[in-house]
Design a protein around this motif. Sequence first.
Motif, PDB file in Angstrom:
ATOM      1  N   ILE A 226       0.845  -1.181   0.000  1.00 44.54           N
ATOM      2  CA  ILE A 226       0.000   0.000   0.000  1.00 44.54           C
ATOM      3  C   ILE A 226       0.887   1.240   0.000  1.00 44.54           C
ATOM      4  O   ILE A 226       1.940   1.259   0.652  1.00 44.54           O
ATOM      5  CB  ILE A 226      -0.970   0.009   1.210  1.00 44.54           C
ATOM      6  N   SER A 227       0.480   2.238  -0.747  1.00 40.34           N
ATOM      7  CA  SER A 227       1.231   3.486  -0.798  1.00 40.34           C
ATOM      8  C   SER A 227       0.242   4.630  -1.029  1.00 40.34           C
ATOM      9  O   SER A 227      -0.931   4.400  -1.319  1.00 40.34           O
ATOM     10  CB  SER A 227       2.279   3.464  -1.914  1.00 40.34           C
ATOM     11  N   ARG A 228       0.741   5.850  -0.884  1.00 43.71           N
ATOM     12  CA  ARG A 228      -0.153   6.981  -1.073  1.00 43.71           C
ATOM     13  C   ARG A 228       0.608   8.176  -1.612  1.00 43.71           C
ATOM     14  O   ARG A 228       1.816   8.305  -1.398  1.00 43.71           O
ATOM     15  CB  ARG A 228      -0.852   7.355   0.235  1.00 43.71           C
ATOM     16  N   ASP A 229      -0.139   9.021  -2.302  1.00 48.83           N
ATOM     17  CA  ASP A 229       0.374  10.289  -2.817  1.00 48.83           C
ATOM     18  C   ASP A 229      -0.477  11.376  -2.157  1.00 48.83           C
ATOM     19  O   ASP A 229      -1.635  11.589  -2.555  1.00 48.83           O
ATOM     20  CB  ASP A 229       0.256  10.331  -4.340  1.00 48.83           C
ATOM     21  N   ASN A 230       0.068  12.035  -1.161  1.00 52.27           N
ATOM     22  CA  ASN A 230      -0.719  13.021  -0.417  1.00 52.27           C
ATOM     23  C   ASN A 230      -1.069  14.240  -1.268  1.00 52.27           C
ATOM     24  O   ASN A 230      -2.099  14.873  -1.046  1.00 52.27           O
ATOM     25  CB  ASN A 230       0.035  13.450   0.836  1.00 52.27           C
ATOM     26  N   GLU A 231      -0.227  14.555  -2.229  1.00 52.73           N
ATOM     27  CA  GLU A 231      -0.531  15.680  -3.117  1.00 52.73           C
ATOM     28  C   GLU A 231      -1.762  15.410  -3.961  1.00 52.73           C
ATOM     29  O   GLU A 231      -2.540  16.322  -4.258  1.00 52.73           O
ATOM     30  CB  GLU A 231       0.667  15.971  -4.020  1.00 52.73           C
ATOM     31  N   LYS A 232      -1.936  14.149  -4.323  1.00 54.26           N
ATOM     32  CA  LYS A 232      -3.072  13.760  -5.171  1.00 54.26           C
ATOM     33  C   LYS A 232      -4.223  13.177  -4.351  1.00 54.26           C
ATOM     34  O   LYS A 232      -5.243  12.792  -4.927  1.00 54.26           O
ATOM     35  CB  LYS A 232      -2.619  12.735  -6.213  1.00 54.26           C
ATOM     36  N   ASN A 233      -4.045  13.090  -3.035  1.00 56.85           N
ATOM     37  CA  ASN A 233      -5.072  12.479  -2.168  1.00 56.85           C
ATOM     38  C   ASN A 233      -5.471  11.102  -2.693  1.00 56.85           C
ATOM     39  O   ASN A 233      -6.672  10.760  -2.745  1.00 56.85           O
ATOM     40  CB  ASN A 233      -6.298  13.386  -2.066  1.00 56.85           C
ATOM     41  N   THR A 234      -4.487  10.341  -3.070  1.00 56.45           N
ATOM     42  CA  THR A 234      -4.726   9.036  -3.697  1.00 56.45           C
ATOM     43  C   THR A 234      -3.952   7.956  -2.949  1.00 56.45           C
ATOM     44  O   THR A 234      -2.805   8.169  -2.547  1.00 56.45           O
ATOM     45  CB  THR A 234      -4.308   9.067  -5.172  1.00 56.45           C
ATOM     46  N   VAL A 235      -4.602   6.810  -2.797  1.00 61.79           N
ATOM     47  CA  VAL A 235      -3.955   5.648  -2.205  1.00 61.79           C
ATOM     48  C   VAL A 235      -3.932   4.530  -3.244  1.00 61.79           C
ATOM     49  O   VAL A 235      -4.855   4.421  -4.061  1.00 61.79           O
ATOM     50  CB  VAL A 235      -4.677   5.194  -0.916  1.00 61.79           C
TER      51      VAL A 235
END
Length: 115
Positions: free
Chosen positions: A69-78
Amino acid sequence: QVQLVESGGGLVQTGGSLRLSCAASGRIFSINAMGWYRQAPGKQRELVATIANTGITNYADSVKGRFTISRDNEKNTVYLQMNSLKPEDTAVYYCRRTQERKDYWGQGTQVTVSS
């Protein structure tokens, strides 16, 4: 309100890979946790993996070493990278976001692993 839109499910053979995505929009707060859950026919929904905004992760034993699992906080996407898929991974996968002590769920995406 928060809206979650999942994508990336599909049909794959045993041993294959899929990558799920879940994009959040709406009333977004920086302190949050996001995760993936799944529900197979006739079974209860179960946790797959979670990730906090700090990057701390948690996995179900059944997927450790195969899913990431990973996330991109700038894109609000997991994201959920699923490798070495097994037939028992077949389920509807749901994205969940927790913020301000409220839970939000996506509509679900089907993952089917053929033997």
